[in-house]
Design a protein around this motif. Structure first.
Motif, PDB file in Angstrom:
ATOM      1  N   LYS A 170      29.454  33.181  25.184  1.00 27.66           N
ATOM      2  CA  LYS A 170      28.365  34.085  24.804  1.00 27.66           C
ATOM      3  C   LYS A 170      28.548  35.487  25.381  1.00 27.66           C
ATOM      4  O   LYS A 170      28.094  36.477  24.801  1.00 27.66           O
ATOM      5  N   ARG A 171      29.219  35.593  26.535  1.00 31.72           N
ATOM      6  CA  ARG A 171      29.244  36.850  27.262  1.00 31.72           C
ATOM      7  C   ARG A 171      30.609  37.519  27.359  1.00 31.72           C
ATOM      8  O   ARG A 171      30.673  38.731  27.544  1.00 31.72           O
ATOM      9  N   SER A 172      31.677  36.758  27.272  1.00 31.10           N
ATOM     10  CA  SER A 172      33.008  37.335  27.475  1.00 31.10           C
ATOM     11  C   SER A 172      33.515  38.027  26.217  1.00 31.10           C
ATOM     12  O   SER A 172      32.954  37.888  25.132  1.00 31.10           O
ATOM     13  N   GLY A 173      34.623  38.769  26.380  1.00 29.53           N
ATOM     14  CA  GLY A 173      35.131  39.601  25.305  1.00 29.53           C
ATOM     15  C   GLY A 173      36.022  38.873  24.318  1.00 29.53           C
ATOM     16  O   GLY A 173      36.228  37.660  24.388  1.00 29.53           O
ATOM     17  N   ASP A 174      36.584  39.662  23.372  1.00 31.97           N
ATOM     18  CA  ASP A 174      37.441  39.107  22.321  1.00 31.97           C
ATOM     19  C   ASP A 174      38.898  39.021  22.736  1.00 31.97           C
ATOM     20  O   ASP A 174      39.653  38.207  22.211  1.00 31.97           O
ATOM     21  N   ILE A 175      39.289  39.861  23.690  1.00 36.02           N
ATOM     22  CA  ILE A 175      40.666  39.894  24.168  1.00 36.02           C
ATOM     23  C   ILE A 175      40.649  39.923  25.689  1.00 36.02           C
ATOM     24  O   ILE A 175      39.876  40.661  26.292  1.00 36.02           O
ATOM     25  N   ILE A 176      41.514  39.121  26.311  1.00 35.46           N
ATOM     26  CA  ILE A 176      41.634  39.109  27.767  1.00 35.46           C
ATOM     27  C   ILE A 176      43.056  39.497  28.147  1.00 35.46           C
ATOM     28  O   ILE A 176      44.023  38.939  27.612  1.00 35.46           O
ATOM     29  N   LEU A 177      43.175  40.460  29.061  1.00 38.35           N
ATOM     30  CA  LEU A 177      44.479  40.913  29.519  1.00 38.35           C
ATOM     31  C   LEU A 177      44.740  40.464  30.953  1.00 38.35           C
ATOM     32  O   LEU A 177      43.822  40.429  31.772  1.00 38.35           O
ATOM     33  N   VAL A 178      45.994  40.152  31.237  1.00 39.04           N
ATOM     34  CA  VAL A 178      46.420  39.788  32.587  1.00 39.04           C
ATOM     35  C   VAL A 178      47.568  40.708  32.981  1.00 39.04           C
ATOM     36  O   VAL A 178      48.589  40.770  32.278  1.00 39.04           O
ATOM     37  N   ALA A 179      47.400  41.426  34.080  1.00 41.09           N
ATOM     38  CA  ALA A 179      48.437  42.348  34.536  1.00 41.09           C
ATOM     39  C   ALA A 179      49.509  41.617  35.329  1.00 41.09           C
ATOM     40  O   ALA A 179      49.323  40.479  35.779  1.00 41.09           O
ATOM     41  N   ASP A 180      50.640  42.284  35.532  1.00 40.91           N
ATOM     42  CA  ASP A 180      51.688  41.748  36.396  1.00 40.91           C
ATOM     43  C   ASP A 180      51.144  41.518  37.805  1.00 40.91           C
ATOM     44  O   ASP A 180      50.215  42.201  38.241  1.00 40.91           O
ATOM     45  N   PRO A 181      51.734  40.578  38.558  1.00 45.05           N
ATOM     46  CA  PRO A 181      51.299  40.359  39.942  1.00 45.05           C
ATOM     47  C   PRO A 181      51.342  41.638  40.768  1.00 45.05           C
ATOM     48  O   PRO A 181      52.307  42.403  40.705  1.00 45.05           O
ATOM     49  N   ALA A 182      50.248  41.853  41.536  1.00 41.90           N
ATOM     50  CA  ALA A 182      50.119  42.983  42.455  1.00 41.90           C
ATOM     51  C   ALA A 182      50.103  44.336  41.748  1.00 41.90           C
ATOM     52  O   ALA A 182      50.324  45.365  42.378  1.00 41.90           O
ATOM     53  N   TYR A 183      49.820  44.350  40.457  1.00 44.39           N
ATOM     54  CA  TYR A 183      49.557  45.604  39.743  1.00 44.39           C
ATOM     55  C   TYR A 183      48.054  45.705  39.512  1.00 44.39           C
ATOM     56  O   TYR A 183      47.440  44.781  38.971  1.00 44.39           O
ATOM     57  N   ILE A 184      47.467  46.802  39.951  1.00 48.52           N
ATOM     58  CA  ILE A 184      46.016  46.914  39.936  1.00 48.52           C
ATOM     59  C   ILE A 184      45.551  48.248  39.349  1.00 48.52           C
ATOM     60  O   ILE A 184      46.319  49.213  39.300  1.00 48.52           O
ATOM     61  N   SER A 185      44.302  48.261  38.920  1.00 46.47           N
ATOM     62  CA  SER A 185      43.630  49.498  38.518  1.00 46.47           C
ATOM     63  C   SER A 185      42.773  49.931  39.702  1.00 46.47           C
ATOM     64  O   SER A 185      41.629  49.492  39.864  1.00 46.47           O
ATOM     65  N   TYR A 186      43.336  50.783  40.541  1.00 42.72           N
ATOM     66  CA  TYR A 186      42.676  51.131  41.800  1.00 42.72           C
ATOM     67  C   TYR A 186      43.369  52.346  42.373  1.00 42.72           C
ATOM     68  O   TYR A 186      44.433  52.764  41.899  1.00 42.72           O
ATOM     69  N   GLY A 187      42.770  52.937  43.412  1.00 44.04           N
ATOM     70  CA  GLY A 187      43.390  54.066  44.086  1.00 44.04           C
ATOM     71  C   GLY A 187      44.592  53.649  44.906  1.00 44.04           C
ATOM     72  O   GLY A 187      44.867  52.455  45.086  1.00 44.04           O
ATOM     73  N   LYS A 188      45.312  54.630  45.444  1.00 45.23           N
ATOM     74  CA  LYS A 188      46.550  54.369  46.171  1.00 45.23           C
ATOM     75  C   LYS A 188      46.309  53.900  47.611  1.00 45.23           C
ATOM     76  O   LYS A 188      47.259  53.571  48.318  1.00 45.23           O
ATOM     77  N   THR A 189      45.039  53.890  48.063  1.00 41.91           N
ATOM     78  CA  THR A 189      44.733  53.397  49.411  1.00 41.91           C
ATOM     79  C   THR A 189      43.722  52.254  49.323  1.00 41.91           C
ATOM     80  O   THR A 189      42.891  52.205  48.402  1.00 41.91           O
ATOM     81  N   GLY A 190      43.789  51.343  50.278  1.00 41.72           N
ATOM     82  CA  GLY A 190      42.844  50.235  50.324  1.00 41.72           C
ATOM     83  C   GLY A 190      43.212  49.093  49.400  1.00 41.72           C
ATOM     84  O   GLY A 190      44.101  49.201  48.551  1.00 41.72           O
ATOM     85  N   SER A 191      42.519  47.963  49.588  1.00 39.48           N
ATOM     86  CA  SER A 191      42.794  46.738  48.824  1.00 39.48           C
ATOM     87  C   SER A 191      41.697  46.467  47.807  1.00 39.48           C
ATOM     88  O   SER A 191      40.566  46.934  47.939  1.00 39.48           O
ATOM     89  N   THR A 192      42.031  45.666  46.806  1.00 37.95           N
ATOM     90  CA  THR A 192      41.026  45.207  45.846  1.00 37.95           C
ATOM     91  C   THR A 192      41.345  43.763  45.467  1.00 37.95           C
ATOM     92  O   THR A 192      42.191  43.107  46.089  1.00 37.95           O
ATOM     93  N   HIS A 193      40.709  43.258  44.419  1.00 39.51           N
ATOM     94  CA  HIS A 193      40.795  41.838  44.071  1.00 39.51           C
ATOM     95  C   HIS A 193      40.382  41.642  42.623  1.00 39.51           C
ATOM     96  O   HIS A 193      39.998  42.588  41.953  1.00 39.51           O
ATOM     97  N   GLY A 194      40.419  40.408  42.155  1.00 40.10           N
ATOM     98  CA  GLY A 194      39.984  40.104  40.796  1.00 40.10           C
ATOM     99  C   GLY A 194      40.909  39.195  40.016  1.00 40.10           C
ATOM    100  O   GLY A 194      40.523  38.660  38.982  1.00 40.10           O
ATOM    101  N   SER A 195      42.132  38.986  40.510  1.00 37.19           N
ATOM    102  CA  SER A 195      43.125  38.228  39.754  1.00 37.19           C
ATOM    103  C   SER A 195      43.030  36.725  40.005  1.00 37.19           C
ATOM    104  O   SER A 195      42.210  36.256  40.797  1.00 37.19           O
TER     105      SER A 195
END
Length: 562
Positions: A480-505
């Motif tokens: 009901k809530r998710s999108g039509d297409i789901i993308l998975v990036a390469d390991p340790a490739y992120i949409s984030y700034g060049k400093t600090g850590s993030t998550h989501g994979s």
């Protein structure tokens, strides 16, 4: 014959009298039970269950900093309780909202519906927040920060089930610096959830979903200047030269605070607060966790939690660890010091529980809502494949493809959370088949640099994956809530700034998190057998002898219980 008849009459009368007395006794016992007594099974249940979620805690923070921990915090849980060493999230995305919901509902976003912190609502065609509720009002502030509730979570939590089982006599309180960290674990029937509103106020607030005004104990805490007392210098707890489990204090991979040229110790919070959103700076220091413990202890006293035989639930989430991780990264001195200080706060909290509730009268579990990736720039310096996604370049190329293939880019309604939402009304109006459009886009995007996998909604809803990233994506996919297409990036490739850590994979650095149990009803031991986050709620439910949350998919871990 007459004597025999009289004897039978008197015997019958005596038996009826005994039965009548027995009914009265049972009735009195039932009435007595309803006022706080329990049957023999209930007496085995703890007086208080404390659920602890440490925001952004990787499993290796237990082992990497182990030598720096004292005996009363993490080590006490390990030495007295049960350590599940191979505990993982079994879905994507690994974010705070879905994480907290999954811990307490015993299921995944596929069923509980919290598919992100924010997501695109296909029905009202706008972005929504996981705890947002415009139908309630703030309590404790005039700011809209209190307009929150669990209304978007579709299923019950074990804390809900405990409330129902005890006929609403067992209390539930949720506490976190973050609203979603307090609200989602506490569930739909909670007595209260409290979160910290920083900026220029520095107060704990709630919403009219729970109450019309703050209890006296909360108001007293807010006026006590407890938060203000943490505007002090943040320096390392031990000599910084002993922090050999983390990288150099000065490096190119950390963010830091506005008003300070370098992200290095010490940090004068009183001097930095005005340029860093006032009280909000505390959230990005270990003192945010200390403040959370201060407030949690006041909640136990103020609400008399664990003071009778009916089990209460206290859900505590430590959010400062997440803010520090995002700012400074996985290998920073700041993250090491934050966990050393969290260990001290846990020790202080457990000692309080020993005194206030009683040793052996409470049960605690500790886990995390997700892990975190090493700063990709740091990984690159170590020659490990990693990097940053160029979303602007990708969108430009994708728009060109849409215009060339379909003569329009209006097919796309929204792109967010690594998902693409198609404009189904428009697609239908121009006579295109939705499945054909989905597959065409999948075939296009899989050719892009650093795109590892792409799946369509059709694949997610018609296939049954049992392992790999595909299975994790499916467990996180809500039709009901998710999108039509789901993308998975390469390991340790992120949409984030060049400093600090993030998550989501769905990779191990994001999925592998601690799971510790200790206290009443818990045996001592450890296991490398794989456990998953949805197992926690059924385990606590089994310990309490209550119904599992209504959509639970996890299994009770019988071997952790006495």
């Amino acid at each position: 014959m007459i004597k025999q008849s009289l004897f039978l009459i008197f015997t019958f009368a005596f038996m009826m009298s005994c039965q009548s007395q027995k009914k009265v006794a049972v009735s009195e016992t039932e009435d007595f039970t309803s006022k706080g007594q329990t049957n023999s099974y209930d007496q085995d249940a703890p007086k208080l269950v404390v659920g602890i979620v440490v925001d952004q805690m990787r499993y290796d923070y237990l082992t990497r900093f182990y030598a720096k921990y004292g005996d009363g915090g993490f080590k006490r849980m390990i030495n007295e309780g049960f350590n599940c060493k191979n505990n993982h999230f079994n879905y994507v995305p690994t974010y705070t909202g879905p994480g907290h919901a999954s811990v307490y509902t015993g299921t995944t976003p596929k069923y509980h519906g919290i598919i992100g912190n924010n997501w695109y609502d296909k029905e009202i065609q706008t972005m929504v927040y996981c705890a947002q509720d415009d139908n309630v009002l703030s309590v404790g502030t005039t700011d809209d920060a209190g307009k929150m509730s669990p209304n978007r979570m579709k299923t019950t939590t074990f804390s809900d089930e405990n409330r129902l089982f005890t006929q609403m006599q067992g209390k539930t309180i949720g506490i976190s610096l973050k609203d979603r960290g307090a609200i989602l674990p506490a569930g739909h029937t909670a007595n209260a959830a409290y979160w910290f509103h920083g900026r220029d106020e520095g107060v704990w607030i709630s919403s009219t979903f729970y109450m019309n005004e703050l209890p006296t104990w909360v108001s007293n805490f807010n006026t006590s200047k407890a938060a203000e007392s943490y505007f002090k210098t943040w320096d390392t707890y031990y000599d910084i030269s002993t922090y050999t489990e983390s990288g150099p204090d000065e490096n190119a991979f950390e963010g830091g605070f506005k008003g300070k040229e370098k992200a290095t110790f010490p940090y004068d919070l009183a001097a930095l607060k005005d340029e860093n959103r006032g009280f909000d700076i505390l959230k990005a220091t270990p003192y945010g966790n200390s403040l959370t413990v201060d407030f949690a202890m006041e909640a136990i006293k103020g609400e008399a939690l664990g003071q009778d035989a009916i089990t209460d639930v206290l859900a505590v989430s430590f959010s400062a660890t997440d803010y520090v991780g995002h700012n400074f990264g996985v290998s920073s001195k700041e993250i090491e010091d934050t966990y050393i200080r969290l260990d001290k706060d846990l020790e202080r909290f457990f000692q309080f529980l020993d005194t206030q509730v009683g040793t052996g009268n409470y049960t605690v579990f500790l886990t995390a809502d997700h892990g975190a990736v090493e700063v990709p720039a740091f990984l690159q310096s170590m020659k490990i494949p990693s990097g940053y996604l160029n979303n602007t370049e990708t969108r430009t190329r994708f728009t060109d493809y849409l215009n060339a293939k379909f003569k329009s880019s209006d097919l796309i309604e929204n792109i967010s959370n690594d998902q693409i939402f198609l404009n189904r009304t428009y697609i239908d109006s121009i006579g295109l088949n939705i499945n054909m459009v989905q597959e065409s886009i999948v075939n296009e995007l899989i050719t892009y640099t650093h795109v590892e996998k792409v799946f369509s909604a059709h694949t997610m809803t018609t296939s049954n994956f049992t392992n790999g990233i595909e299975s994790l994506l499916q467990n996180g996919y809500n039709q009901k809530r998710s999108g039509d297409i789901i993308l998975v990036a390469d390991p340790a490739y992120i949409s984030y700034g060049k400093t600090g850590s993030t998550h989501g994979s769905g990779l191990n650095y994001d999925t592998h998190v601690p799971l510790l149990f200790f206290g009443k009803g818990i045996t001592h031991g450890e296991t490398y057998q794989k456990t998953v986050i949805p197992d926690i709620a059924p385990t606590i439910s089994a310990l309490l002898g209550i119904s599992f949350p209504n959509a639970a998919t996890g299994q009770p871990l019988g071997y952790v219980m006495d």
